[in-house]
Design a protein around this motif. Structure first.
Motif, PDB file in Angstrom:
ATOM      1  N   LEU A   8      -7.882  -0.109  -6.096  1.00  0.00           N
ATOM      2  CA  LEU A   8      -6.519  -0.528  -5.763  1.00  0.00           C
ATOM      3  C   LEU A   8      -5.448   0.461  -6.199  1.00  0.00           C
ATOM      4  O   LEU A   8      -4.475   0.671  -5.473  1.00  0.00           O
ATOM      5  CB  LEU A   8      -6.220  -1.899  -6.355  1.00  0.00           C
ATOM      6  N   ASP A   9      -5.579   1.065  -7.365  1.00  0.00           N
ATOM      7  CA  ASP A   9      -4.528   1.987  -7.820  1.00  0.00           C
ATOM      8  C   ASP A   9      -4.381   3.178  -6.881  1.00  0.00           C
ATOM      9  O   ASP A   9      -3.275   3.685  -6.701  1.00  0.00           O
ATOM     10  CB  ASP A   9      -4.791   2.461  -9.244  1.00  0.00           C
ATOM     11  N   GLY A  10      -5.465   3.618  -6.270  1.00  0.00           N
ATOM     12  CA  GLY A  10      -5.400   4.723  -5.322  1.00  0.00           C
ATOM     13  C   GLY A  10      -4.850   4.321  -3.969  1.00  0.00           C
ATOM     14  O   GLY A  10      -4.398   5.164  -3.198  1.00  0.00           O
ATOM     15  N   ILE A  11      -4.862   3.021  -3.677  1.00  0.00           N
ATOM     16  CA  ILE A  11      -4.429   2.520  -2.378  1.00  0.00           C
ATOM     17  C   ILE A  11      -3.015   1.948  -2.431  1.00  0.00           C
ATOM     18  O   ILE A  11      -2.258   2.101  -1.480  1.00  0.00           O
ATOM     19  CB  ILE A  11      -5.413   1.434  -1.871  1.00  0.00           C
ATOM     20  N   CYS A  12      -2.675   1.290  -3.524  1.00  0.00           N
ATOM     21  CA  CYS A  12      -1.424   0.529  -3.586  1.00  0.00           C
ATOM     22  C   CYS A  12      -0.375   1.161  -4.484  1.00  0.00           C
ATOM     23  O   CYS A  12      -0.688   1.648  -5.572  1.00  0.00           O
ATOM     24  CB  CYS A  12      -1.698  -0.889  -4.090  1.00  0.00           C
ATOM     25  N   GLU A  13       0.867   1.096  -4.003  1.00  0.00           N
ATOM     26  CA  GLU A  13       2.012   1.448  -4.833  1.00  0.00           C
ATOM     27  C   GLU A  13       2.343   0.310  -5.784  1.00  0.00           C
ATOM     28  O   GLU A  13       2.777   0.534  -6.901  1.00  0.00           O
ATOM     29  CB  GLU A  13       3.258   1.693  -3.962  1.00  0.00           C
ATOM     30  N   ASP A  14       2.152  -0.914  -5.300  1.00  0.00           N
ATOM     31  CA  ASP A  14       2.512  -2.086  -6.086  1.00  0.00           C
ATOM     32  C   ASP A  14       1.687  -3.267  -5.603  1.00  0.00           C
ATOM     33  O   ASP A  14       1.238  -3.310  -4.452  1.00  0.00           O
ATOM     34  CB  ASP A  14       4.001  -2.383  -5.914  1.00  0.00           C
ATOM     35  N   ARG A  15       1.521  -4.201  -6.500  1.00  0.00           N
ATOM     36  CA  ARG A  15       0.881  -5.473  -6.172  1.00  0.00           C
ATOM     37  C   ARG A  15       1.259  -6.452  -7.271  1.00  0.00           C
ATOM     38  O   ARG A  15       1.610  -6.057  -8.372  1.00  0.00           O
ATOM     39  CB  ARG A  15      -0.634  -5.331  -6.070  1.00  0.00           C
ATOM     40  N   ARG A  55     -15.247  -3.750  -8.218  1.00  0.00           N
ATOM     41  CA  ARG A  55     -15.143  -2.612  -7.291  1.00  0.00           C
ATOM     42  C   ARG A  55     -13.769  -2.597  -6.615  1.00  0.00           C
ATOM     43  O   ARG A  55     -13.139  -1.542  -6.466  1.00  0.00           O
ATOM     44  CB  ARG A  55     -16.245  -2.669  -6.228  1.00  0.00           C
ATOM     45  N   PHE A  56     -13.318  -3.762  -6.208  1.00  0.00           N
ATOM     46  CA  PHE A  56     -12.012  -3.898  -5.570  1.00  0.00           C
ATOM     47  C   PHE A  56     -10.903  -3.406  -6.496  1.00  0.00           C
ATOM     48  O   PHE A  56     -10.061  -2.592  -6.105  1.00  0.00           O
ATOM     49  CB  PHE A  56     -11.809  -5.362  -5.175  1.00  0.00           C
ATOM     50  N   LEU A  57     -10.916  -3.865  -7.733  1.00  0.00           N
ATOM     51  CA  LEU A  57      -9.910  -3.423  -8.699  1.00  0.00           C
ATOM     52  C   LEU A  57      -9.965  -1.914  -8.910  1.00  0.00           C
ATOM     53  O   LEU A  57      -8.928  -1.274  -9.101  1.00  0.00           O
ATOM     54  CB  LEU A  57     -10.102  -4.137 -10.039  1.00  0.00           C
ATOM     55  N   ARG A  83      -4.847   0.801   6.302  1.00  0.00           N
ATOM     56  CA  ARG A  83      -6.214   0.586   6.791  1.00  0.00           C
ATOM     57  C   ARG A  83      -7.199   0.543   5.614  1.00  0.00           C
ATOM     58  O   ARG A  83      -8.098  -0.295   5.590  1.00  0.00           O
ATOM     59  CB  ARG A  83      -6.614   1.673   7.770  1.00  0.00           C
ATOM     60  N   GLU A  84      -7.036   1.435   4.647  1.00  0.00           N
ATOM     61  CA  GLU A  84      -7.915   1.434   3.470  1.00  0.00           C
ATOM     62  C   GLU A  84      -7.798   0.126   2.696  1.00  0.00           C
ATOM     63  O   GLU A  84      -8.787  -0.388   2.183  1.00  0.00           O
ATOM     64  CB  GLU A  84      -7.600   2.609   2.553  1.00  0.00           C
ATOM     65  N   LEU A  85      -6.579  -0.403   2.601  1.00  0.00           N
ATOM     66  CA  LEU A  85      -6.391  -1.683   1.926  1.00  0.00           C
ATOM     67  C   LEU A  85      -7.127  -2.788   2.667  1.00  0.00           C
ATOM     68  O   LEU A  85      -7.837  -3.587   2.048  1.00  0.00           O
ATOM     69  CB  LEU A  85      -4.905  -2.005   1.799  1.00  0.00           C
ATOM     70  N   ALA A  86      -6.986  -2.839   3.977  1.00  0.00           N
ATOM     71  CA  ALA A  86      -7.697  -3.856   4.766  1.00  0.00           C
ATOM     72  C   ALA A  86      -9.207  -3.708   4.602  1.00  0.00           C
ATOM     73  O   ALA A  86      -9.917  -4.709   4.473  1.00  0.00           O
ATOM     74  CB  ALA A  86      -7.296  -3.758   6.238  1.00  0.00           C
ATOM     75  N   GLU A  87      -9.700  -2.483   4.570  1.00  0.00           N
ATOM     76  CA  GLU A  87     -11.137  -2.258   4.367  1.00  0.00           C
ATOM     77  C   GLU A  87     -11.576  -2.714   2.979  1.00  0.00           C
ATOM     78  O   GLU A  87     -12.655  -3.291   2.818  1.00  0.00           O
ATOM     79  CB  GLU A  87     -11.468  -0.785   4.586  1.00  0.00           C
ATOM     80  N   ALA A  88     -10.757  -2.479   1.971  1.00  0.00           N
ATOM     81  CA  ALA A  88     -11.093  -2.912   0.609  1.00  0.00           C
ATOM     82  C   ALA A  88     -11.103  -4.431   0.515  1.00  0.00           C
ATOM     83  O   ALA A  88     -11.984  -5.016  -0.142  1.00  0.00           O
ATOM     84  CB  ALA A  88     -10.108  -2.311  -0.391  1.00  0.00           C
ATOM     85  N   LEU A  89     -10.158  -5.092   1.164  1.00  0.00           N
ATOM     86  CA  LEU A  89     -10.142  -6.554   1.175  1.00  0.00           C
ATOM     87  C   LEU A  89     -11.354  -7.109   1.913  1.00  0.00           C
ATOM     88  O   LEU A  89     -11.970  -8.083   1.477  1.00  0.00           O
ATOM     89  CB  LEU A  89      -8.841  -7.054   1.798  1.00  0.00           C
ATOM     90  N   ALA A  90     -11.727  -6.486   3.022  1.00  0.00           N
ATOM     91  CA  ALA A  90     -12.922  -6.917   3.754  1.00  0.00           C
ATOM     92  C   ALA A  90     -14.174  -6.721   2.906  1.00  0.00           C
ATOM     93  O   ALA A  90     -15.080  -7.565   2.929  1.00  0.00           O
ATOM     94  CB  ALA A  90     -13.033  -6.150   5.074  1.00  0.00           C
ATOM     95  N   PRO A 126       0.826  -1.216   0.000  1.00  0.00           N
ATOM     96  CA  PRO A 126       0.000   0.000   0.000  1.00  0.00           C
ATOM     97  C   PRO A 126       0.858   1.262   0.000  1.00  0.00           C
ATOM     98  O   PRO A 126       2.023   1.259   0.392  1.00  0.00           O
ATOM     99  CB  PRO A 126      -0.794  -0.109   1.304  1.00  0.00           C
ATOM    100  N   ARG A 127       0.235   2.342  -0.450  1.00  0.00           N
ATOM    101  CA  ARG A 127       0.868   3.657  -0.347  1.00  0.00           C
ATOM    102  C   ARG A 127       1.006   3.989   1.149  1.00  0.00           C
ATOM    103  O   ARG A 127       0.230   3.498   1.972  1.00  0.00           O
ATOM    104  CB  ARG A 127       0.011   4.708  -1.047  1.00  0.00           C
TER     105      ARG A 127
END
Length: 102
Positions: A84-91, A79-81, A16-23, A10-11
């Motif tokens: 992700l670009d706003g939340i993650c630097e890389d995946r 929706r998840f996808l 926390r936003e990533l965990a919320e998106a996964l949930a 994540p960025r």
């Protein structure tokens, strides 16, 4: 089984936003998806990945490629996808077939 594993970096400050998106992904699939055998996600506890900033992982297991296709096109996954670009630097994802496929 088709195994789909994704790790996320994540960025800064977006863990926390990533965990919320996964949930939300998990919740959105809770009604069931034909061929989805398992979906799990969590915080990384492995120092090797953490040292590289990969804080979370997600594993989805499917009965075969058709089930994976239904997952890919499912509204919860779309929706998840979309966030992700706003939340993650890389995946990155790893996909493999384990055992016999259905």
């Amino acid at each position: 089984m088709l195994e789909h594993y994704v790790v996320f970096r994540p960025r800064p400050g977006k863990e926390r936003e990533l965990a919320e998106a996964l949930a939300a992904l998990e919740s959105g699939l809770a009604g069931g998806l034909a061929g989805l055998a398992e979906l799990s996600w969590g915080e990384n506890t492995n120092r090797s990945g953490l040292d590289r900033g990969f804080t979370h992982g997600c594993l989805a297991r499917f009965t075969g490629p058709e089930a994976f296709g239904r997952y890919w096109d499912h509204p919860a996954h779309e929706r998840f996808l979309g966030v992700l670009d706003g939340i993650c630097e890389d995946r990155f994802a790893l996909d493999w077939t384990s055992g016999a496929t259905a």
